[in-house]
Write a protein that holds these residues in place. Sequence first.
Motif, mmCIF file in Angstrom:
data_model
loop_
_atom_site.group_PDB
_atom_site.id
_atom_site.type_symbol
_atom_site.label_atom_id
_atom_site.label_comp_id
_atom_site.label_asym_id
_atom_site.label_seq_id
_atom_site.Cartn_x
_atom_site.Cartn_y
_atom_site.Cartn_z
ATOM 1 N N MET A 1222 22.106 -3.305 -25.452
ATOM 2 C CA MET A 1222 20.408 -2.893 -25.807
ATOM 3 C C MET A 1222 19.945 -1.943 -24.780
ATOM 4 O O MET A 1222 18.818 -1.994 -24.629
ATOM 5 N N MET A 1223 20.806 -1.356 -24.035
ATOM 6 C CA MET A 1223 20.036 -0.976 -22.997
ATOM 7 C C MET A 1223 19.049 1.046 -23.508
ATOM 8 O O MET A 1223 19.628 1.821 -22.639
ATOM 9 N N ILE A 1224 20.563 1.380 -24.522
ATOM 10 C CA ILE A 1224 20.350 2.920 -24.840
ATOM 11 C C ILE A 1224 19.346 3.017 -24.779
ATOM 12 O O ILE A 1224 18.280 4.531 -24.510
ATOM 13 N N ASP A 1225 17.852 2.742 -25.210
ATOM 14 C CA ASP A 1225 16.619 3.115 -25.091
ATOM 15 C C ASP A 1225 16.169 3.355 -24.292
ATOM 16 O O ASP A 1225 15.327 4.698 -23.912
ATOM 17 N N MET A 1226 15.917 2.591 -23.198
ATOM 18 C CA MET A 1226 15.772 2.951 -22.260
ATOM 19 C C MET A 1226 16.499 3.627 -21.163
ATOM 20 O O MET A 1226 15.544 5.098 -20.163
ATOM 21 N N LEU A 1227 17.580 4.182 -20.938
ATOM 22 C CA LEU A 1227 18.044 5.164 -20.709
ATOM 23 C C LEU A 1227 17.624 6.498 -21.022
ATOM 24 O O LEU A 1227 17.316 7.616 -20.457
ATOM 25 N N MET A 1228 18.026 6.100 -22.817
ATOM 26 C CA MET A 1228 16.970 7.996 -23.005
ATOM 27 C C MET A 1228 15.930 8.546 -22.769
ATOM 28 O O MET A 1228 15.665 9.783 -22.518
ATOM 29 N N ASN A 1229 14.763 7.199 -22.919
ATOM 30 C CA ASN A 1229 13.423 7.968 -22.446
ATOM 31 C C ASN A 1229 13.936 8.370 -20.767
ATOM 32 O O ASN A 1229 12.832 9.222 -20.433
ATOM 33 N N SER A 1230 14.438 7.514 -20.323
ATOM 34 C CA SER A 1230 14.393 8.136 -18.693
ATOM 35 C C SER A 1230 15.852 9.255 -18.689
ATOM 36 O O SER A 1230 14.322 10.268 -17.514
ATOM 37 N N MET A 1231 15.755 9.656 -19.562
ATOM 38 C CA MET A 1231 16.828 11.099 -19.225
ATOM 39 C C MET A 1231 16.016 12.351 -19.617
ATOM 40 O O MET A 1231 15.292 13.176 -19.352
ATOM 41 N N MET A 1232 15.119 11.975 -21.061
ATOM 42 C CA MET A 1232 13.837 12.382 -21.249
ATOM 43 C C MET A 1232 12.999 12.969 -20.372
ATOM 44 O O MET A 1232 12.404 13.729 -20.328
ATOM 45 N N GLU A 1233 12.890 12.243 -20.106
ATOM 46 C CA GLU A 1233 11.198 12.104 -18.593
ATOM 47 C C GLU A 1233 11.939 13.114 -17.424
ATOM 48 O O GLU A 1233 11.171 13.788 -16.648
ATOM 49 N N ARG A 1234 12.901 13.242 -16.926
ATOM 50 C CA ARG A 1234 13.521 14.146 -16.213
ATOM 51 C C ARG A 1234 13.704 15.186 -16.269
ATOM 52 O O ARG A 1234 14.283 16.032 -15.549
ATOM 53 N N ILE A 1235 13.944 15.584 -17.510
ATOM 54 C CA ILE A 1235 14.005 16.963 -18.415
ATOM 55 C C ILE A 1235 13.179 18.120 -17.390
ATOM 56 O O ILE A 1235 13.536 19.539 -17.569
ATOM 57 N N SER A 1236 12.131 17.434 -17.226
ATOM 58 C CA SER A 1236 10.939 17.837 -16.797
ATOM 59 C C SER A 1236 10.848 17.706 -14.919
ATOM 60 O O SER A 1236 9.957 18.395 -14.969
ATOM 61 N N ASP A 1237 11.837 17.191 -14.427
ATOM 62 C CA ASP A 1237 11.942 17.334 -12.729
ATOM 63 C C ASP A 1237 11.581 18.316 -11.890
ATOM 64 O O ASP A 1237 12.206 19.004 -12.705
ATOM 65 N N PRO A 1238 11.429 18.221 -11.541
ATOM 66 C CA PRO A 1238 10.619 19.256 -10.114
ATOM 67 C C PRO A 1238 11.884 19.729 -9.708
ATOM 68 O O PRO A 1238 12.632 21.026 -9.690
ATOM 69 N N CYS A 1239 13.113 19.262 -9.491
ATOM 70 C CA CYS A 1239 13.983 19.342 -9.199
ATOM 71 C C CYS A 1239 15.726 19.477 -10.318
ATOM 72 O O CYS A 1239 15.692 19.245 -11.489
ATOM 73 N N SER A 1240 16.551 20.885 -10.010
ATOM 74 C CA SER A 1240 17.272 21.681 -10.790
ATOM 75 C C SER A 1240 18.005 20.447 -11.150
ATOM 76 O O SER A 1240 19.079 20.530 -12.381
ATOM 77 N N THR A 1241 18.657 20.197 -9.550
ATOM 78 C CA THR A 1241 19.278 18.827 -10.317
ATOM 79 C C THR A 1241 19.634 17.385 -10.944
ATOM 80 O O THR A 1241 20.560 17.315 -11.758
ATOM 81 N N VAL A 1242 18.357 17.079 -10.832
ATOM 82 C CA VAL A 1242 17.971 15.905 -12.026
ATOM 83 C C VAL A 1242 17.889 16.388 -12.964
ATOM 84 O O VAL A 1242 18.450 15.732 -13.942
ATOM 85 N N ARG A 1243 17.369 17.964 -13.587
ATOM 86 C CA ARG A 1243 17.302 18.325 -14.776
ATOM 87 C C ARG A 1243 18.915 18.788 -14.819
ATOM 88 O O ARG A 1243 19.130 17.672 -16.423
ATOM 89 N N MET A 1244 19.603 18.276 -14.693
ATOM 90 C CA MET A 1244 20.777 18.707 -14.952
ATOM 91 C C MET A 1244 21.397 17.514 -15.141
ATOM 92 O O MET A 1244 22.237 17.871 -16.297
ATOM 93 N N LEU A 1245 21.676 16.910 -14.422
ATOM 94 C CA LEU A 1245 21.829 15.860 -14.789
ATOM 95 C C LEU A 1245 21.305 15.021 -15.970
ATOM 96 O O LEU A 1245 22.024 13.599 -16.547
#
Length: 1452
Positions: A1222-1245
Amino acid sequence: MGVIEETEVEQVTLALLDAANDKDPGVQEQVRKSILTLGNHQPDKVLSMCQDYLVKHSKLVSGHRVVVLQTIELVVKSKIDDISSPKIKSIITLASDEMTRSKEIIPDWQQTASNILVAVGNKYINDFMEEILSKFQPGVLPHFYVVETLASLSDSNVYGMVPFLNAILGTMLPMLSMAKQDNMKLVFSSALSHFSESILEYLANLDKAPDPTVRRDTFSGEIYTAYDVLFSSWLQSRDPKLRLTVAEALGAMSHLIAQDKLEEQLPRLLPALLSLYKKNPENYIISKSLCQVLDAAVNMGSRVLETQIDGLLTALHQQVCSPVDYDKPPTVKNHNEVLRCFTIIANAFPDRLMVFVLQRLENSNERSRIGSLTVLRHLINSTSSIMETKKLLVLASIKQPLADHSNKVKQRVVQVISAMAHHGYLELEGGEVLVRFIIQHCSLPDSQHVCSLLPAPPASVTASMCDNTLHLFATTVGRLTDVLWPMLLGFLTPAQYSNATAPLCKSLILLASKKRAAQEPGFIIDLSMPGEIPPHPMYTCMHTCHKSPVRCFAHMPIRPHFLSKTLATINDSQWCGQLAVEATRYLPTYGSCLEEKSFLYKCIGVTLQQCTNKELVRKQLQEILISARHNDATERAGVAMGVGLCARSHLDDTLAKLEEFGKSDAFKKASGIFGLLKDKNDVDVEKMKSTMILCYGHVALHAPEEQLLLRLDTHILRSINKHFNTKVRGTGGLAASGLARLAPAGSGPLLAPALATAPAWRAARSEPQLSNTACVPQHIESWLSSRQDHERERAMRTVAELLQFYLGSLNVKNLVTFHNLGALLGRLAPRCTDPSPAVRTAAVDCIYTLLHIQLRYEGFASDYRDDSVETLLTMREKLSDPDPSVLYKTCSDLTKVQIKRLPHQQLNTLIFMLFEGLVDSQSNCSRASSVILNTLLRNRGAGLQDLVMKSVPEMLEALHVRLQVISEEQVKVAVAQSILILASQHLQTVINTLLSHPLPWDSWSCEMWIALGADSAVARQIMEMIMEKLNIMVPFEDKKQSMLRPGMTKVATSQPLAMTCALRELMLNGQAEEATVTLFPRLFSALLVRVGSSVAVQLPKDISSNGIGNERRASGKAVPANFDVCGVAVEALRILLARAHLDAVVKALDEDAAWDKMKGSQQHTAGVTRLSRAMAKHAGPRLPAILESLCPSFNNIYECQRITVTAFCSELLNHHVVTELMMIDMLMNSMMERISDPCSTVRMLAVRGLGNVAVGSPEKVNKYAKELLAAMSSGMEEKDDPGKLITLEAMSGLSKVLLYLDQQNMHLLVVYIFMKIKPFLENLRCASIMLLGNLSRFGSGEAVFKDQIHNVLVSLLMHLNDPNAQVVKACKYTMRVCAPVVGSEQITAMFHNHLHEEKGLHYGEFINDLIKYIIQDFPGMLNFYHVTVVQFFKSNWSEIRASAAMFIGEKI
């Protein structure tokens, strides 16, 4: 077309081919080289001409044909990579035909053709096998060279051939029974031998093999069948060559036969092989095969082998006794293989082998004894671990060959002794006999006078060998140094070794130089010990070495006792007197060589002992005292020792001369006018007084006790008082120390009056302080730790007498501090566990007296008795028990009594004195120091808080220094406990101090950190403190590289780096496991983030300047190459995983080389991804807590840390475990937040992680459909994406998501996404084409989607011939799944029938057929297709341009 004229190259080549039949071999060789030169430039052309030449001239003589074939072989080997595939096939066919054209065996011709096939087969194995197997058909006996070629290729191309061998063996086995001629049997046997060796090599290197699933039992059945034929039938052949070939094959096959079958065959196989020794003159092949069989049998633990061992040993011994002719390599090879057999047997049956060899040593036959010695030498060198327990047996057995008169035996014995020396035999009891043997044969007569024009006689060869061996012992066998020195001195004087003087002296010089350079204590030889005196006088040797014996004296690194015994043996008083005179005359020649001059003074004193002429004695003493340079301390000491040694035989004359010298004019001062000027020779007079006092001290030391007692007060002490003042107090103390050392046990009556009259003690009696008498314990101190029991006993008894005398004389009027209590207790307390009972008792008495002195200083009356102090008397009785556990327990109890009376201010002094005791020469005392230290720290360590800022760091630094010289393992453990105790009381101070040690830490700093892990509670506190600091400290600083280079460089900050090192060392302690497991999620998160912030971070230039230890930093040692910022963090992470029992994770990361990837900036994310993957597979239950700790790092200000954490979490979404936990919700939210990260490598990951949902949790795709589609669309529109990495991940992720997405979620987005894909068909070809294919299932029935497919159809067709195989596969997949949308049943069927990813495609035929259908079904699209194809004429890839041209041509 007209006929093309021959080019110049063709003309030259033809001319050379015609000349290849020249009768001169030199011309033939030059022809081959010339054609090879042409072939290197135009290989296909030259090979074609050679091939055509052979075809056109089918009746060439054999020699001419061989030269042409050899030329082809040279060109093929030289330019194999440049020859076209069609030409390769034609060459294979040609060579095969040439090889098998004649059924008769013509070696030169057929072997050359075979060589060509082998050269081609090394690279083109499939083409080779296709041709050769056509001539290796079941049921038909093949050509001799077909089998030979297969055997040769199995040697040269192991990895290519072994996969075919199972099939080849299956075909070959029925042929064995068909082979009737010996030559066919021979080639089959040879082939089986080569095949077996190739299989073994393949299995031994499976990590490099193309098919690692191959196993030994894959071939065991076929090999055993072949073995049965060879052993049962062919081994009995009358042809010796065939028998040897069969034997060689049997040896190679033995490793592949099933173990139960081999066990069954051993009783037949071994005797059969041994019987071949009698039938064949060449035995190398037999020994090699026998060695292989023995190796296989021993490896499988054969029980049958033991029943064959006697016959084996006898046969092998006969072989090893055979003489070796080094001009005949087969005999040398056979000898080496036989010795290998002995090594294998030694590993399985060491006892039986040793009994056999040692029994054969007793045989007086020369050849047998030489063979046995050869085996013994080999076993000593090759099986040292097995022979370790048999050293004494070997030493006892080697003595019999020592008496052998044969020079050959002696020479072999010398070789055995040399081997024994290198493996520690000569240090054992009986080793001296072997050294004597070497020296005895060095001294063979005339060994150095053999005429060089004549062959050396055996005796001189033996002497030369012994000479070289003795030199070898002295130079390269370091472990023998302490054995040979001083043993070799004993061989200098006996007459029978006189001819060995030169090699002995050479060796002694080397040994002495080595010991002197190393400053080893053994350099000085104490000949007073029993058994050390040489049995014969040295005078003859000294006279031989030098005309004057005086110079010899000064360079002998031995005690004067040796000289004394020599002179006593000479027993000539007149000669001794003359020697003393000559030696005295020699004194001025030494100049600045003070050590040698000092030694000569001692020799003069010893010589005077043997002189009965009293007048000469007094004259020489006068000469010594007058001519000495008294202002030099070394010379003063030498003079005093010489005078003291003389006093042993001439006490009254020596005292009289000293008194006379003391009254001479030399001691009178010349004063200035009216006393206004300072005495000009004041200093010189004081130095002479020092000499006098030293002389009296040594007189007291060396004079006979019964004479000394009568003269002690009247002569010695009175004279010392006369010359004593404050300027020579130290020397007076030395004199008193000499008296103390003289005193035997129970000599209180002698010491008391002496000390009572000594000026220093008289001063001490009037002052209530021990500081004035400190000189006495200082001078006695060296004897307190002496290695001689009687010296320690006397020194300790002396201290006890001194302290008792001081206590009795003490008169305290005012309360003052006893400042020396801590220092004295620290020095004396460890001696309570001394090996000598007398020393232990005296030490307790000293402590008892010291504590009473302390009570007096505290104001208590002299008759006051403290209960705790009185318990020392009881403890003293316990110390009589030699049991170490009792001693250390009593020592601990004694410490508790001492610390009750010890003032707080002296705690530090006591502790630091105990640090000194940790390196005491007596291991009992060094252990006692550690016991006392730990008891003290436990009871009073917490009271250091008022001095903690200074004391604890100093203590830790002192312990660090001591660790470097402590050799006792038990003491090291106790020091570790001391550090742990300090940490439990002053944790923050200890951590700060240890962190400030210069980086990289030395091994002792690391040991101190490891020690802190021994207490789980302490370790946990430290880990928590470090993690808290790591979270808030700056991991690195951006610094400009240099003034000339632009850009910034990341440079590590010292404190976080040191903390990472600390975590690494802490976790190395197994006792820290509980703390590590408890804090695992936090530790893992902290170290993972630390790894991320260490990538591409450089070490600071001032790495060693982060704390204490300036003197250590000043050493200027270079930073080790393996010490880097990220490497430390990665290593700590690896240790953490191992300590948490996640071995499966560590193994997976080791196999993937993930650790190195994590450290590199280019592959860091790949390494972290592999870590995440391994954790998901093998440590799932731990992930929720880890993620909880990692979450704050998603928003960290450091870009590198966000990259690492995002890479880790991105890969987790690739595994279903996140849904299960039951970690998928937390991980999905974290990944969605990283979509707008200033670092292009973070966005790619982040985009990659969202795409991974479709793999790890496909059932969740539709739940997150909106988020996933929005993220992927955003990724495909990314503008800040220079390398298009985000776009690539977005398309790859969307491809995976589309496989599980419902129609309703995609209905309105199909065309939109299609339009997004189209621009990337020429850039991100593979990903965009795959996405197009996956999108097709949502466009079925949509007219607009059909139009879009036709828009990109040409692009797909062009890339169907793309140079990238993955792009071709993507095109096939997409065209096949999009076929129904195209709108043509014929095209759809064609796509389904021909476009399969794993199958080949004839592109030209496919395009030809497809265009026909396009013209038929879509005539209106032709013009559009034409315009689109033309654009591909400008493609970067030649294959695409060719496809465009083909498309246009076919369409036209």
